[in-house]
Design a protein around this motif. Structure first.
Motif, PDB file in Angstrom:
ATOM      1  N   GLN A   2       1.693   5.475  -5.987  1.00 52.08           N
ATOM      2  CA  GLN A   2       0.444   5.415  -5.237  1.00 52.08           C
ATOM      3  C   GLN A   2       0.589   4.534  -3.993  1.00 52.08           C
ATOM      4  O   GLN A   2       1.114   3.429  -4.052  1.00 52.08           O
ATOM      5  CB  GLN A   2      -0.653   4.847  -6.141  1.00 52.08           C
ATOM      6  N   LYS A   3       0.129   5.036  -2.852  1.00 51.24           N
ATOM      7  CA  LYS A   3       0.162   4.239  -1.630  1.00 51.24           C
ATOM      8  C   LYS A   3      -0.831   3.098  -1.736  1.00 51.24           C
ATOM      9  O   LYS A   3      -1.921   3.241  -2.285  1.00 51.24           O
ATOM     10  CB  LYS A   3      -0.169   5.103  -0.412  1.00 51.24           C
ATOM     11  N   LEU A   4      -0.475   1.963  -1.162  1.00 51.19           N
ATOM     12  CA  LEU A   4      -1.345   0.795  -1.198  1.00 51.19           C
ATOM     13  C   LEU A   4      -2.281   0.745   0.000  1.00 51.19           C
ATOM     14  O   LEU A   4      -3.446   0.383  -0.125  1.00 51.19           O
ATOM     15  CB  LEU A   4      -0.497  -0.485  -1.257  1.00 51.19           C
ATOM     16  N   LEU A   5      -1.768   1.101   1.160  1.00 54.98           N
ATOM     17  CA  LEU A   5      -2.551   1.058   2.394  1.00 54.98           C
ATOM     18  C   LEU A   5      -3.115   2.432   2.734  1.00 54.98           C
ATOM     19  O   LEU A   5      -2.392   3.424   2.721  1.00 54.98           O
ATOM     20  CB  LEU A   5      -1.690   0.560   3.551  1.00 54.98           C
ATOM     21  N   ALA A   6      -4.406   2.461   3.023  1.00 56.51           N
ATOM     22  CA  ALA A   6      -5.060   3.716   3.401  1.00 56.51           C
ATOM     23  C   ALA A   6      -5.249   3.773   4.912  1.00 56.51           C
ATOM     24  O   ALA A   6      -5.430   2.741   5.575  1.00 56.51           O
ATOM     25  CB  ALA A   6      -6.415   3.825   2.701  1.00 56.51           C
ATOM     26  N   ARG A  66      -8.449   2.187  -7.349  1.00 56.32           N
ATOM     27  CA  ARG A  66      -8.407   0.794  -6.909  1.00 56.32           C
ATOM     28  C   ARG A  66      -8.081  -0.141  -8.067  1.00 56.32           C
ATOM     29  O   ARG A  66      -7.356  -1.128  -7.892  1.00 56.32           O
ATOM     30  CB  ARG A  66      -9.745   0.417  -6.254  1.00 56.32           C
ATOM     31  N   ILE A  67      -8.594   0.165  -9.234  1.00 59.41           N
ATOM     32  CA  ILE A  67      -8.258  -0.623 -10.424  1.00 59.41           C
ATOM     33  C   ILE A  67      -6.766  -0.491 -10.727  1.00 59.41           C
ATOM     34  O   ILE A  67      -6.089  -1.465 -11.067  1.00 59.41           O
ATOM     35  CB  ILE A  67      -9.113  -0.183 -11.629  1.00 59.41           C
ATOM     36  N   LYS A  68      -6.239   0.732 -10.591  1.00 61.08           N
ATOM     37  CA  LYS A  68      -4.816   0.973 -10.846  1.00 61.08           C
ATOM     38  C   LYS A  68      -3.946   0.137  -9.907  1.00 61.08           C
ATOM     39  O   LYS A  68      -2.945  -0.467 -10.327  1.00 61.08           O
ATOM     40  CB  LYS A  68      -4.509   2.460 -10.680  1.00 61.08           C
ATOM     41  N   LYS A  69      -4.330   0.064  -8.628  1.00 65.73           N
ATOM     42  CA  LYS A  69      -3.581  -0.744  -7.668  1.00 65.73           C
ATOM     43  C   LYS A  69      -3.656  -2.230  -8.016  1.00 65.73           C
ATOM     44  O   LYS A  69      -2.667  -2.956  -7.913  1.00 65.73           O
ATOM     45  CB  LYS A  69      -4.113  -0.511  -6.243  1.00 65.73           C
ATOM     46  N   THR A  70      -4.841  -2.661  -8.426  1.00 63.68           N
ATOM     47  CA  THR A  70      -5.022  -4.068  -8.784  1.00 63.68           C
ATOM     48  C   THR A  70      -4.207  -4.422 -10.018  1.00 63.68           C
ATOM     49  O   THR A  70      -3.581  -5.487 -10.088  1.00 63.68           O
ATOM     50  CB  THR A  70      -6.514  -4.373  -9.028  1.00 63.68           C
ATOM     51  N   ASP A  71      -4.195  -3.520 -10.986  1.00 61.84           N
ATOM     52  CA  ASP A  71      -3.384  -3.729 -12.189  1.00 61.84           C
ATOM     53  C   ASP A  71      -1.891  -3.815 -11.829  1.00 61.84           C
ATOM     54  O   ASP A  71      -1.141  -4.609 -12.428  1.00 61.84           O
ATOM     55  CB  ASP A  71      -3.619  -2.603 -13.192  1.00 61.84           C
ATOM     56  N   PHE A  72      -1.466  -3.009 -10.888  1.00 60.14           N
ATOM     57  CA  PHE A  72      -0.081  -3.037 -10.419  1.00 60.14           C
ATOM     58  C   PHE A  72       0.234  -4.410  -9.826  1.00 60.14           C
ATOM     59  O   PHE A  72       1.266  -5.023 -10.130  1.00 60.14           O
ATOM     60  CB  PHE A  72       0.128  -1.921  -9.394  1.00 60.14           C
ATOM     61  N   LYS A  79       7.234  -6.192  -7.310  1.00 62.15           N
ATOM     62  CA  LYS A  79       7.327  -4.787  -6.894  1.00 62.15           C
ATOM     63  C   LYS A  79       6.155  -4.401  -5.997  1.00 62.15           C
ATOM     64  O   LYS A  79       6.322  -3.640  -5.033  1.00 62.15           O
ATOM     65  CB  LYS A  79       7.376  -3.874  -8.125  1.00 62.15           C
ATOM     66  N   PHE A  80       4.978  -4.919  -6.300  1.00 58.85           N
ATOM     67  CA  PHE A  80       3.795  -4.632  -5.479  1.00 58.85           C
ATOM     68  C   PHE A  80       4.023  -5.110  -4.046  1.00 58.85           C
ATOM     69  O   PHE A  80       3.808  -4.365  -3.083  1.00 58.85           O
ATOM     70  CB  PHE A  80       2.573  -5.322  -6.090  1.00 58.85           C
ATOM     71  N   VAL A  81       4.451  -6.348  -3.906  1.00 58.58           N
ATOM     72  CA  VAL A  81       4.664  -6.922  -2.572  1.00 58.58           C
ATOM     73  C   VAL A  81       5.796  -6.198  -1.851  1.00 58.58           C
ATOM     74  O   VAL A  81       5.726  -5.981  -0.634  1.00 58.58           O
ATOM     75  CB  VAL A  81       4.925  -8.436  -2.680  1.00 58.58           C
ATOM     76  N   ALA A  82       6.820  -5.791  -2.586  1.00 57.44           N
ATOM     77  CA  ALA A  82       7.930  -5.039  -1.976  1.00 57.44           C
ATOM     78  C   ALA A  82       7.436  -3.712  -1.416  1.00 57.44           C
ATOM     79  O   ALA A  82       7.832  -3.295  -0.318  1.00 57.44           O
ATOM     80  CB  ALA A  82       9.024  -4.808  -3.007  1.00 57.44           C
ATOM     81  N   GLN A  83       6.570  -3.033  -2.165  1.00 55.69           N
ATOM     82  CA  GLN A  83       6.034  -1.769  -1.684  1.00 55.69           C
ATOM     83  C   GLN A  83       5.117  -1.977  -0.479  1.00 55.69           C
ATOM     84  O   GLN A  83       5.163  -1.218   0.504  1.00 55.69           O
ATOM     85  CB  GLN A  83       5.253  -1.041  -2.784  1.00 55.69           C
ATOM     86  N   LEU A  84       4.293  -3.018  -0.542  1.00 57.29           N
ATOM     87  CA  LEU A  84       3.406  -3.319   0.585  1.00 57.29           C
ATOM     88  C   LEU A  84       4.219  -3.600   1.842  1.00 57.29           C
ATOM     89  O   LEU A  84       3.903  -3.101   2.935  1.00 57.29           O
ATOM     90  CB  LEU A  84       2.526  -4.513   0.228  1.00 57.29           C
ATOM     91  N   ASN A  85       5.284  -4.362   1.703  1.00 57.19           N
ATOM     92  CA  ASN A  85       6.162  -4.658   2.832  1.00 57.19           C
ATOM     93  C   ASN A  85       6.768  -3.383   3.402  1.00 57.19           C
ATOM     94  O   ASN A  85       6.819  -3.188   4.623  1.00 57.19           O
ATOM     95  CB  ASN A  85       7.267  -5.606   2.377  1.00 57.19           C
ATOM     96  N   LYS A  86       7.209  -2.480   2.529  1.00 58.18           N
ATOM     97  CA  LYS A  86       7.797  -1.212   2.952  1.00 58.18           C
ATOM     98  C   LYS A  86       6.794  -0.379   3.754  1.00 58.18           C
ATOM     99  O   LYS A  86       7.133   0.207   4.784  1.00 58.18           O
ATOM    100  CB  LYS A  86       8.265  -0.432   1.719  1.00 58.18           C
TER     101      LYS A  86
END
Length: 243
Positions: A2-6, A66-72, A79-86
């Protein structure tokens, strides 16, 4: 994954922005599977007035995403921060090709120090990327102070809760804007006051990224979004200021 940024164009408020935008929505406060608070200084009043269920957020599928992203974020922060950085690097690259700067709001409905986590866990140069700028709202005065010297890259607007005016004055003294919610009806586009407590009021409903265009300390005025009942309650507890 799932993408983090919309894309900001998909959101009613960020769609008004003068520049291309991206925004990340988490489930606010403790509305996640772990009951972890992602809005550390949330008051009862701002929880009541939260835009979490406004617009597309009112749809159950959006809330679940949004709950799924928050749980991640909570379960595997690295891993969350790595994906956000990417995702941010990809946006910076696309923006460079277009010759523009994209505005990124990391806390659409949360109040986390994600820039700090990005610098520590993934990318020390996150504030040095040339084709992105960041902006956020926060109730954490320490975060405003921490990033005050980076205002050209990360512009923070401190939020008045009805109980923290002393901290609002601290923010204004270091040239950070302060958001204040007024009782003006957003649907009727009722006017906002020209000044509040002696400070100039800028209409923050015209676009979400206005804080990037106006320097110095001022009041970013917002109209209350919500039912008449919740508006009256917000006025009663001091979160919403009567016009």
């Amino acid at each position: 994954m799932q993408k983090l940024l919309a894309n900001g164009a998909t959101n009613a408020k960020t769609a008004k922005n003068s520049r291309e935008s991206a925004i990340m929505y988490l489930a606010p406060h403790t509305q996640n599977s772990f009951s972890v608070n992602v809005c550390a200084l949330a008051t009862d009043a701002c929880v009541l007035a939260c835009l979490y269920k406004a617009g597309r957020g009112a749809f159950n599928s959006i809330q679940k995403a949004r709950i799924k992203k928050t749980d991640f974020y909570i379960s595997d922060r690295t891993k969350f921060v790595a994906q956000l950085n990417k995702e941010i690097i990809a946006i910076n690259k696309r923006s460079a090709k277009k010759g523009i700067k994209t505005a990124i709001r990391l806390n659409g409905t949360s109040d986390l120090d994600l820039i700090g986590q990005l610098k520590t866990r993934a990318n020390k140069s996150i504030l040095s990327l040339k084709n992105v700028v960041y902006y956020d709202y926060t109730k954490i005065i320490g975060k405003v102070k921490k990033y005050s010297k980076y205002q050209s890259k990360y512009r923070l607007c401190f939020s008045f809760s009805g109980e923290n005016w002393t901290q609002c004055e601290e923010a204004l003294s270091i040239n950070a804007p302060v958001s204040v919610v007024f009782s003006a009806d957003s649907r009727k586009k009722e006017p906002l006051p020209k000044k509040y407590k002696g400070y100039k009021v800028i209409d923050g409903d015209k676009a979400d990224d206005l804080m990037l265009d106006h320097k110095g300390g001022y009041i970013l005025g917002l109209r209350f979004k919500g039912s008449k009942k919740s508006r009256l309650e917000a006025i009663k507890n001091g979160f919403c200021q009567e016009v």
